[in-house]
Design a protein around this motif. Structure first.
Motif, mmCIF file in Angstrom:
data_model
loop_
_atom_site.group_PDB
_atom_site.id
_atom_site.type_symbol
_atom_site.label_atom_id
_atom_site.label_comp_id
_atom_site.label_asym_id
_atom_site.label_seq_id
_atom_site.Cartn_x
_atom_site.Cartn_y
_atom_site.Cartn_z
ATOM 1 N N GLN A 183 0.749 -1.049 -0.172
ATOM 2 C CA GLN A 183 0.030 -0.059 -0.104
ATOM 3 C C GLN A 183 0.841 0.977 0.098
ATOM 4 O O GLN A 183 1.820 1.408 0.770
ATOM 5 C CB GLN A 183 -0.920 0.120 1.232
ATOM 6 N N GLN A 184 0.431 2.231 -0.727
ATOM 7 C CA GLN A 184 1.196 3.418 -0.831
ATOM 8 C C GLN A 184 -0.047 4.564 -1.096
ATOM 9 O O GLN A 184 -0.650 4.419 -2.324
ATOM 10 C CB GLN A 184 2.144 3.440 -1.845
ATOM 11 N N ASN A 185 -0.134 5.324 -0.326
ATOM 12 C CA ASN A 185 -1.064 6.483 -0.241
ATOM 13 C C ASN A 185 -2.448 5.970 -0.728
ATOM 14 O O ASN A 185 -2.955 6.417 -1.644
ATOM 15 C CB ASN A 185 -0.629 7.608 -1.469
ATOM 16 N N ASP A 186 -2.829 4.849 -0.186
ATOM 17 C CA ASP A 186 -4.249 4.295 -0.088
ATOM 18 C C ASP A 186 -4.300 3.624 -1.529
ATOM 19 O O ASP A 186 -5.590 3.384 -2.050
ATOM 20 C CB ASP A 186 -5.224 5.255 0.153
ATOM 21 N N LYS A 187 -3.358 3.350 -2.282
ATOM 22 C CA LYS A 187 -3.342 2.519 -3.562
ATOM 23 C C LYS A 187 -2.542 1.333 -3.455
ATOM 24 O O LYS A 187 -1.449 1.218 -2.678
ATOM 25 C CB LYS A 187 -2.672 3.601 -4.615
ATOM 26 N N LYS A 201 7.830 1.444 5.425
ATOM 27 C CA LYS A 201 7.760 0.845 3.982
ATOM 28 C C LYS A 201 8.588 -0.111 3.676
ATOM 29 O O LYS A 201 8.275 -1.223 3.412
ATOM 30 C CB LYS A 201 8.084 1.887 3.003
ATOM 31 N N ASP A 212 0.327 9.199 -12.884
ATOM 32 C CA ASP A 212 -0.503 8.280 -12.050
ATOM 33 C C ASP A 212 0.302 7.368 -11.192
ATOM 34 O O ASP A 212 -0.245 6.639 -10.466
ATOM 35 C CB ASP A 212 -1.746 7.927 -12.558
ATOM 36 N N THR A 246 8.607 6.126 -0.913
ATOM 37 C CA THR A 246 9.767 6.341 -0.156
ATOM 38 C C THR A 246 10.181 5.260 0.405
ATOM 39 O O THR A 246 9.230 4.458 1.210
ATOM 40 C CB THR A 246 9.391 7.576 0.520
ATOM 41 N N PRO A 260 2.263 6.281 -8.005
ATOM 42 C CA PRO A 260 2.554 6.644 -6.541
ATOM 43 C C PRO A 260 4.095 6.815 -6.414
ATOM 44 O O PRO A 260 4.634 5.821 -6.694
ATOM 45 C CB PRO A 260 1.945 5.895 -5.468
ATOM 46 N N GLU A 261 4.655 7.942 -5.837
ATOM 47 C CA GLU A 261 5.892 7.867 -5.723
ATOM 48 C C GLU A 261 6.226 7.118 -4.244
ATOM 49 O O GLU A 261 5.515 7.152 -3.515
ATOM 50 C CB GLU A 261 6.465 9.368 -5.322
#
Length: 92
Positions: free
Chosen positions: A9-13, A79, A69, A74, A71-72
């Motif tokens: 998951q990254q930023n709810d994606k 993470k 689109d 980090t 997501p970056e």
């Protein structure tokens, strides 16, 4: 060991990473480029310095050249731990 994919998951994606086992570490591939590599050391997972990663013909990922689109990611400690947990689920 063969390469495999994990989802995190990254930023709810949902983000899919390809994991390439390489000696004593795992290269993390995102949209065809290396975003980093992690290894287990004394029971903890750590991020490898870029100079210790053998690219093997793959480029390092450049966010400036990525799609809008995407997501970056980090690779901070939370993470890394999330990625490590997904890797452990597959290899154990």
């Amino acid at each position: 060991m063969e390469p495999f994919n994990i989802r995190i998951q990254q930023n709810d994606k949902d983000v899919t990473l390809t994991v390439l086992p390489e000696g004593n570490y795992f290269k993390l591939i995102y949209f065809g480029g290396i975003i980093g590599a992690i290894r287990e050391s004394n029971g903890a997972w750590e991020l490898l310095p870029e100079e210790e990663i053998e690219p093997g013909g793959l480029p390092f990922y450049d966010y400036k050249k990525g799609l809008i689109d995407q997501p970056e990611l980090t690779l901070n400690l939370p993470k890394i731990n999330q990625i490590a947990a997904e890797i452990e689920n597959i290899i154990h």
